[in-house]
Every structure is written in C-alpha cells, then in structure tokens.
Design an enzyme around this catalytic site. Sequence first.
Site, PDB file in Angstrom:
ATOM      1  N   GLY A 172      11.647 -10.951  12.004  1.00 48.38           N
ATOM      2  CA  GLY A 172      12.199 -11.393  10.721  1.00 48.38           C
ATOM      3  C   GLY A 172      13.709 -11.179  10.724  1.00 48.38           C
ATOM      4  N   GLY A 173      14.233 -10.980   9.521  1.00 40.41           N
ATOM      5  CA  GLY A 173      15.683 -10.788   9.388  1.00 40.41           C
ATOM      6  C   GLY A 173      16.180  -9.567  10.132  1.00 40.41           C
ATOM      7  N   GLY A 407      38.509 -30.434  34.321  1.00 45.27           N
ATOM      8  CA  GLY A 407      38.606 -29.624  33.104  1.00 45.27           C
ATOM      9  C   GLY A 407      38.151 -28.200  33.363  1.00 45.27           C
ATOM     10  N   ALA A 408      37.169 -28.057  34.249  1.00 46.83           N
ATOM     11  CA  ALA A 408      36.647 -26.724  34.538  1.00 46.83           C
ATOM     12  C   ALA A 408      37.725 -25.850  35.182  1.00 46.83           C
ATOM     13  CB  ALA A 408      35.425 -26.822  35.439  1.00 46.83           C
TER      14      ALA A 408
END
Length: 520
Positions: A172-173, A407-408
């Site tokens: 859960g949370g 770009g890498a």
Amino acid sequence: MSLNTEKIRALVDKREEARLGGGEKRIDAQHEKGKLTARERINLLLDEGSFEEYDMFVTHRTFSFGLDKEKYYSDGVVTGRGTIDGRIVFVFSQDFTVFGGSLSETFALKICKIIDQAMKIGAPVIGLNDSGGARIQEGVRSLAGYAEIFQRNILASGVVPQISAIFGPCAGGAVYSPALTDFITMTERTSYMFVTGPKVVQTVTGEIISTEDLGGANVHATKSGITHFLTETEEEGILLIRKLISYLPQNNLEDPPVIKNTDPIDRLEDSLNEIIPDNPNKPYNVKDVIRLTVDGGDFLEIQRNYAKNIVIGFARYNGRPVGIVANQPMFLAGVLDIDASRKAARFVRFCDAFNISLVTFVDVPGFLPGSSQEYGGIIIHGAKLLYAYGEATVPKVTITLRKSYGGAHDVMSCKQLRGDMNYAWPTAEIAVMGAKGAIEVLEGRNIAKIESDEEKSKYIQAKESEYIEKFANPYQAAKYGFIDDIIEPRNTRFRIIRALEALSTKKEMNPPKKHCNIPL
Ligand code: HXC
C-alpha cells in the site's frame, strides 16, 4: 528493599517487557518464518553496545476495537541511534510481533522524532521495514502518520543519506517511504513490496498472480529496479548496509570518509592494454576494467540485475570513495535505453548531492532505437542522465574506452557537460556515428549507382576504412581539446587517482534557484 531499589527494579522489568515486543510466541513465529526480530536486526546493524533506544515506553492512544486492553511498549517500532564503524546513524526497526508492525499515530511520531534529530545532527537514517501497513484500528490517524514520515523523507532527501531495508511485507502507501529514500535492499522470499496486493489485483483486473511474482525481491531487483540490492538473508542485507554506509558522508555538508589505502596507486595493469577486442563488435566485461583499476578490486555494485547495459556502484581510488558509471558492452552492446538512463541518472544525482566524485567509463554505441523506446519516452528519460551529469558539480573524471557515438557521447559526462578530466584510451572511437551508418548516409547515392555487388561491397569497405581512419579514433576529439589526454590503458588507475587528488578541492556552483526542473 528500599523505595529506590524497588523503582529501579520496576524500570528493569518494564525494559524487559518492552524488549519482548508482542511476546515470545510471536517472536517464535517470526523466527519460524526465517526472519529476525526488530531488536535482533538493530543489534546486528550497529556497533556492539552503541544502540541508545528512544521512546521505549511509548504506547498507542487508541481505545476502539478493544485496543485499550492491548498495549505494548514501543508500539511496534524500535527507534534510536547508534554507530556503524564509530559513526552515528539513526535507525528505526518495525516490530512485526506487535500488531504486525502496523503503523499507528504514535509509531509514526517515533520515526519522525529520529528523522528530525538526524537532520539536526546531520547523520544517516536507516529504516528496517517489516509491517502490515496502516494500523487498521487507527483509521485516518495512521494515514496522517505516514504522510508525516513522507514529508520528512522528502526534506531529508539530499541532506542526510536515507537507506531502507525491506525485511517483510511493505504494501500500500507504506511503500512510498522507502521509495523516497536513497537506497533499498530486499531479501529473497521473505520480503515484498507492492502498491496493491494480489487479491486487489485479481478483483480489479482479473489477473491472478502470486505475492512473489507481483512484488517479491527478485521482481524488484530485475524488472522494476525498485530495489538496489538483493540478498539471500537478512544478515547479509544488514552487512551490506554497513558496507554501503562506509562510502557515504554523514550529510551533504561533509566529504565522504577517506580510508587508508594499501593498493599501490601506480599499479600498472598490463591486461588492460589488451582488454578491448580487435573486432569492434565483440564485447568485453567493463566490470573487469572497474575491478582492475579500483583499490583492491573492491566494487559495490548497485542494481546489479537491472538495466545491465549500464553498471553503477561505489569503489575507492587511493582510499577516496567514488561513484562509478560504466556502459556495459556485454548487454545490448552498452546502449543507453530508458531503464539504463534512469538508473544512472538517479545514481549520478545521489553522488552529486553527497559530494562523491564521479568516474565514468564510456563505451556506448548510442541510444537504443525503436518504437517501444520512443513510445516509452526515451527522449525524456535520456534527458534525465544528460541533466544529471550537466547539473553535477562534484569532480567528474571520464575515460572513453571504445565507442562514444552521437547523442550518447554528449550524455556520458562529456567535456561540455563540465567534465573535469576527460581521458580516452587509444582504442576510443569518438564520432557522430559508427562507420557503417555514416557511409550509408553519406554515400547512399554513390553506392546505389554501382551495379555489381562485388564492386559495391569493395566501395563500401574502402569508404568505411577511410571513415574509421579519419573519425573512429580519439584524436579528432583530442585535437579540439574535448579530450584532455589519450592515456595508456594500463596506466588508468594512476591517472584517475591523480585527477581525483587534484580535483579534491574543486569548487563549482550552479546558479541560485528554488530547485531545478529535471525532466521527470
Ligand atoms: C492492525 C495488523 C495489521 C494492520 C497485521 N496485523 N496487519 N493489525 N493493522 N494493518 C496484525 C494481525 O491482526 C495479527 O495480529 C498480526 O498483525 C500478524 O498478522 P498475520 O495476519 O497473522 O500475519 P501474516 O499471516 O504473516 O500476514 C501478514 C500480512 C497480513 C500479509 C501483512 O497481516 C495482512 O494482510 N495485513 C493487512 C494488510 C493491510 O491491508 N494493511 C493495510 C494496507 S492499507 P495477532 O494479534 O493475531 O498477532 C495501508 C495504507 C497506507 O497500509 C497508506 C499510506 C499513505
């Protein structure tokens, strides 16, 4: 017996009672599941005799559901401070033997108290989680308690290191407190994390899945990348936390602890001169490069089984802790994809927040092409790593081993992203793209005109060789000063150490701002 003696005896008895948590039966049940108790975990984690417990006599304040008749000292969480290798840490350890370690209002207040004090003192916070979640009988007060902790995790982020161990349920949370911390470790079989459990999953989506397959340690170590470490046993997990802490400063105003080094700083590693295969498409293990250059070959790898195309972790050069990022040619040829970019970006930011220098080994053919990457947002995720490197002001030493394309190349701590010392091995290929792709683009029209296949392939080969000769080397980049020096591979350890020593007094500031807006 004097009144004083009586009172002291009462105190001793109360302490004894508190140490039993939810009672011997439940402790036995905990052991039967192969789990340690909250206090046993703390004893293993901290230096012997160093633990000072806070709020041992706290009990819950709930009267409904008959809880007024069921109270336990410590209220399901053991909190306090102690030392690891003599350095102060704050710790909370959820006690599953008390209401399943579920979180009440007072339980939350105890955790908040130690985080607040850790922030004032400037010391790490370690949370050992083993809990059934919100204490159902407390309703919204329990939810508020979680949010109080979350808020503190957020404010402590980047100020003191926060480490979470998951040694049981975390659902859960409740998962969001560990998620907000810097590192998570889980144990095989006994720990799991998910936002909604298998029953809810089945009700809502119809999917039938086991607890282990939904949120077990293996799933988070390989598929989601949520856990940074996975160990067989709790004991190993606890030792791992002690090791992890040894690389970290106490807070963001300190430098990481330098230890005495016995590994010669000028150790030459001849095997590195031969490690790059002649065939550019053949892989090698970049972890060998790491192990052969760091002190004593000691490398603490993080997220080892997730996004294996990038390797991250801590090591030391001449006793000085560093964060290492390295493309791994053994997996997906070392490309950057969504998972690898996210994994490395978060690590780079952690190191930068805590003054840990970055050493980057580059062998990257580019970004992973394809619709699944584009639809998944590789643009934004790749930008995370770019952003993280560009934002980082810690010393940055980059060594290009082989490919560094497109770009890498820019992303992987290039000179223009304020790389402090950028070295390349003679085997480096720093270019816009590889020879094959480049010739297809540049020579496509000429190639199409050639009729015979044999002539075509001869022409392509000649053009590719010409391209390799001209561009697939480190000298173009060195010519422009984008590479500071081309180094002999066997000398890499010494060059890194010397660079890091020189950079140890580096001062660089980013412009003042409320906070950055990293592409999330
Ligand atoms: C109160 C709880 C509890 C809880 C367990 N216990 N969870 N008490 N609140 N949330 C108690 C049990 O009553 C039992 O008490 C003891 O802890 C041990 O539980 P068992 O069920 O016997 O243990 P086990 O079989 O190992 O199962 C563990 C478990 C299960 C899987 C965690 O207990 C369970 O499903 N609990 C409920 C989980 C849950 O739904 N939590 C709320 C989630 S919502 P006795 O007296 O018999 O020893 C949530 C929201 C957070 O957490 C939001 C944050 C923003």
